[in-house]
Write a protein that holds these residues in place. Structure first.
Motif, PDB file in Angstrom:
ATOM      1  N   PRO A  60       0.882  -1.363  -0.109  1.00 15.15           N
ATOM      2  CA  PRO A  60      -0.110  -0.058  -0.073  1.00 15.15           C
ATOM      3  C   PRO A  60       0.855   1.365   0.154  1.00 15.15           C
ATOM      4  O   PRO A  60       0.439   2.234  -0.733  1.00 15.15           O
ATOM      5  CB  PRO A  60      -0.682  -0.164   1.423  1.00 15.15           C
ATOM      6  N   MET A  61       2.054   1.128   0.686  1.00 17.10           N
ATOM      7  CA  MET A  61       2.792   2.501   0.837  1.00 17.10           C
ATOM      8  C   MET A  61       3.321   2.581  -0.714  1.00 17.10           C
ATOM      9  O   MET A  61       3.493   3.842  -1.287  1.00 17.10           O
ATOM     10  CB  MET A  61       3.918   2.262   1.511  1.00 17.10           C
ATOM     11  N   LYS A  62       3.740   1.710  -1.571  1.00 14.15           N
ATOM     12  CA  LYS A  62       4.222   1.604  -2.802  1.00 14.15           C
ATOM     13  C   LYS A  62       3.086   2.245  -3.902  1.00 14.15           C
ATOM     14  O   LYS A  62       3.205   3.223  -4.354  1.00 14.15           O
ATOM     15  CB  LYS A  62       4.682   0.397  -3.409  1.00 14.15           C
ATOM     16  N   TYR A  63       1.914   1.553  -3.739  1.00 10.50           N
ATOM     17  CA  TYR A  63       0.845   1.837  -4.837  1.00 10.50           C
ATOM     18  C   TYR A  63      -0.210   3.012  -4.386  1.00 10.50           C
ATOM     19  O   TYR A  63      -0.582   3.442  -5.302  1.00 10.50           O
ATOM     20  CB  TYR A  63       0.151   0.561  -5.037  1.00 10.50           C
ATOM     21  N   ILE A  64      -0.139   3.268  -2.944  1.00  9.80           N
ATOM     22  CA  ILE A  64      -1.202   4.498  -2.888  1.00  9.80           C
ATOM     23  C   ILE A  64      -0.389   5.519  -2.551  1.00  9.80           C
ATOM     24  O   ILE A  64      -0.787   6.672  -2.947  1.00  9.80           O
ATOM     25  CB  ILE A  64      -2.085   3.979  -1.494  1.00  9.80           C
ATOM     26  N   GLY A  65       0.736   5.524  -1.751  1.00 15.06           N
ATOM     27  CA  GLY A  65       1.665   6.612  -1.081  1.00 15.06           C
ATOM     28  C   GLY A  65       2.758   6.884  -2.223  1.00 15.06           C
ATOM     29  O   GLY A  65       3.650   7.954  -2.255  1.00 15.06           O
ATOM     30  N   GLY A  66       3.121   5.967  -3.049  1.00 10.93           N
ATOM     31  CA  GLY A  66       4.356   6.128  -4.008  1.00 10.93           C
ATOM     32  C   GLY A  66       5.709   6.281  -3.208  1.00 10.93           C
ATOM     33  O   GLY A  66       6.466   6.377  -3.776  1.00 10.93           O
ATOM     34  N   ASP A  67       5.506   5.403  -2.131  1.00 10.82           N
ATOM     35  CA  ASP A  67       6.718   5.329  -1.225  1.00 10.82           C
ATOM     36  C   ASP A  67       7.339   4.002  -1.565  1.00 10.82           C
ATOM     37  O   ASP A  67       6.806   3.057  -0.913  1.00 10.82           O
ATOM     38  CB  ASP A  67       6.577   5.663  -0.005  1.00 10.82           C
ATOM     39  N   LEU A  68       8.581   3.956  -2.054  1.00 10.34           N
ATOM     40  CA  LEU A  68       9.180   2.649  -2.097  1.00 10.34           C
ATOM     41  C   LEU A  68      10.093   2.092  -1.074  1.00 10.34           C
ATOM     42  O   LEU A  68      10.923   1.089  -1.139  1.00 10.34           O
ATOM     43  CB  LEU A  68       9.890   2.588  -3.559  1.00 10.34           C
ATOM     44  N   THR A  69      10.260   2.692  -0.123  1.00 12.48           N
ATOM     45  CA  THR A  69      11.001   2.756   1.228  1.00 12.48           C
ATOM     46  C   THR A  69      11.015   1.290   1.627  1.00 12.48           C
ATOM     47  O   THR A  69      12.158   0.851   1.687  1.00 12.48           O
ATOM     48  CB  THR A  69      10.968   3.585   2.186  1.00 12.48           C
ATOM     49  N   LEU A  70       9.981   0.630   1.801  1.00 10.25           N
ATOM     50  CA  LEU A  70       9.786  -0.646   2.295  1.00 10.25           C
ATOM     51  C   LEU A  70       9.774  -1.984   1.280  1.00 10.25           C
ATOM     52  O   LEU A  70       9.996  -2.989   1.758  1.00 10.25           O
ATOM     53  CB  LEU A  70       8.694  -0.808   3.370  1.00 10.25           C
ATOM     54  N   MET A  71       9.575  -1.484   0.269  1.00  5.59           N
ATOM     55  CA  MET A  71       9.555  -2.688  -0.862  1.00  5.59           C
ATOM     56  C   MET A  71      10.645  -3.663  -0.871  1.00  5.59           C
ATOM     57  O   MET A  71      10.579  -4.710  -0.898  1.00  5.59           O
ATOM     58  CB  MET A  71       9.127  -2.133  -2.167  1.00  5.59           C
ATOM     59  N   ARG A  72      11.752  -3.095  -1.145  1.00  5.63           N
ATOM     60  CA  ARG A  72      12.827  -3.858  -1.455  1.00  5.63           C
ATOM     61  C   ARG A  72      13.605  -4.688  -0.111  1.00  5.63           C
ATOM     62  O   ARG A  72      13.783  -5.960  -0.255  1.00  5.63           O
ATOM     63  CB  ARG A  72      14.237  -2.944  -1.895  1.00  5.63           C
ATOM     64  N   PRO A  73      13.505  -4.127   1.039  1.00  7.01           N
ATOM     65  CA  PRO A  73      13.838  -4.766   1.996  1.00  7.01           C
ATOM     66  C   PRO A  73      12.914  -5.741   2.583  1.00  7.01           C
ATOM     67  O   PRO A  73      13.242  -7.038   2.867  1.00  7.01           O
ATOM     68  CB  PRO A  73      14.235  -3.894   3.228  1.00  7.01           C
ATOM     69  N   THR A  74      11.730  -5.578   2.477  1.00 13.83           N
ATOM     70  CA  THR A  74      10.408  -6.364   2.828  1.00 13.83           C
ATOM     71  C   THR A  74      10.487  -7.739   1.808  1.00 13.83           C
ATOM     72  O   THR A  74      10.201  -8.819   2.225  1.00 13.83           O
ATOM     73  CB  THR A  74       9.289  -5.519   3.129  1.00 13.83           C
ATOM     74  N   GLY A  75      10.402  -7.252   0.709  1.00 12.64           N
ATOM     75  CA  GLY A  75      10.448  -8.152  -0.495  1.00 12.64           C
ATOM     76  C   GLY A  75      11.439  -9.192  -0.319  1.00 12.64           C
ATOM     77  O   GLY A  75      11.316 -10.397  -0.548  1.00 12.64           O
ATOM     78  N   MET A  76      12.717  -8.622  -0.065  1.00 10.81           N
ATOM     79  CA  MET A  76      13.815  -9.624  -0.025  1.00 10.81           C
ATOM     80  C   MET A  76      13.741 -10.655   1.058  1.00 10.81           C
ATOM     81  O   MET A  76      14.149 -11.678   1.017  1.00 10.81           O
ATOM     82  CB  MET A  76      15.314  -8.749  -0.015  1.00 10.81           C
ATOM     83  N   ALA A  77      13.343  -9.979   2.394  1.00  9.22           N
ATOM     84  CA  ALA A  77      13.072 -10.652   3.618  1.00  9.22           C
ATOM     85  C   ALA A  77      12.091 -11.906   3.344  1.00  9.22           C
ATOM     86  O   ALA A  77      12.316 -13.079   3.744  1.00  9.22           O
ATOM     87  CB  ALA A  77      12.947  -9.935   4.826  1.00  9.22           C
ATOM     88  N   HIS A  78      11.055 -11.436   2.777  1.00 16.47           N
ATOM     89  CA  HIS A  78       9.933 -12.434   2.759  1.00 16.47           C
ATOM     90  C   HIS A  78      10.373 -13.545   1.565  1.00 16.47           C
ATOM     91  O   HIS A  78      10.224 -14.623   1.682  1.00 16.47           O
ATOM     92  CB  HIS A  78       8.683 -11.768   2.014  1.00 16.47           C
ATOM     93  N   GLY A  79      11.241 -13.072   0.483  1.00 16.41           N
ATOM     94  CA  GLY A  79      11.746 -14.045  -0.429  1.00 16.41           C
ATOM     95  C   GLY A  79      12.516 -15.190   0.053  1.00 16.41           C
ATOM     96  O   GLY A  79      12.458 -16.332   0.151  1.00 16.41           O
ATOM     97  N   VAL A  80      13.434 -14.477   1.135  1.00 17.29           N
ATOM     98  CA  VAL A  80      14.204 -15.476   1.929  1.00 17.29           C
ATOM     99  C   VAL A  80      13.634 -16.423   2.659  1.00 17.29           C
ATOM    100  O   VAL A  80      13.856 -17.598   2.762  1.00 17.29           O
ATOM    101  CB  VAL A  80      15.556 -14.714   2.484  1.00 17.29           C
ATOM    102  N   LEU A  81      12.729 -15.872   3.369  1.00 16.34           N
ATOM    103  CA  LEU A  81      11.960 -16.734   4.409  1.00 16.34           C
ATOM    104  C   LEU A  81      10.876 -17.453   3.631  1.00 16.34           C
ATOM    105  O   LEU A  81      10.731 -18.853   4.148  1.00 16.34           O
ATOM    106  CB  LEU A  81      11.311 -15.794   5.401  1.00 16.34           C
ATOM    107  N   PHE A  82      10.359 -17.249   2.559  1.00 13.15           N
ATOM    108  CA  PHE A  82       9.665 -18.079   1.757  1.00 13.15           C
ATOM    109  C   PHE A  82      10.219 -19.266   1.338  1.00 13.15           C
ATOM    110  O   PHE A  82      10.068 -20.668   1.552  1.00 13.15           O
ATOM    111  CB  PHE A  82       8.928 -17.477   0.322  1.00 13.15           C
TER     112      PHE A  82
END
Length: 94
Positions: free
Chosen positions: A27-49
């Motif tokens: 939601p931060m990315k698509y509603i607010g245009g803020d990419l701050t959390l996408m890369r670290p959260t996506g990477m952490a989720h990928g590794v944990l998955f």
């Protein structure tokens, strides 16, 4: 730490990372245009998955889980709250 304990921890971490990704970072990315959390959260989720998949397969061999139970545990990782359900249903045993 045995296989079931590792899976229990990874299931919780993977579930939390998925929820943070879905309900905070995206939601931060698509509603607010803020990419701050996408890369670290996506990477952490990928590794944990990936870790969750590996540990499910490890527990399948160690605990002699059926193919059906294994597929359900793996499928749960793509559903919000799925790993929490699996954790409570099959992993969290005293």
């Amino acid at each position: 730490m045995n296989a079931i304990q590792r899976l229990r921890i990874i299931a919780w971490l993977e579930g939390i990372s998925f929820l943070v990704l879905l309900f905070i970072a995206m939601p931060m990315k698509y509603i607010g245009g803020d990419l701050t959390l996408m890369r670290p959260t996506g990477m952490a989720h990928g590794v944990l998955f990936v870790a969750y998949v590996v540990f499910v397969l490890e527990v399948k061999m160690a605990m002699n889980w059926s193919g059906k139970k294994t597929v359900i545990a793996l499928a749960a990782s793509i559903l919000p709250f799925g790993t929490f359900f699996i954790n409570n249903k099959w992993i969290h045993r005293p």
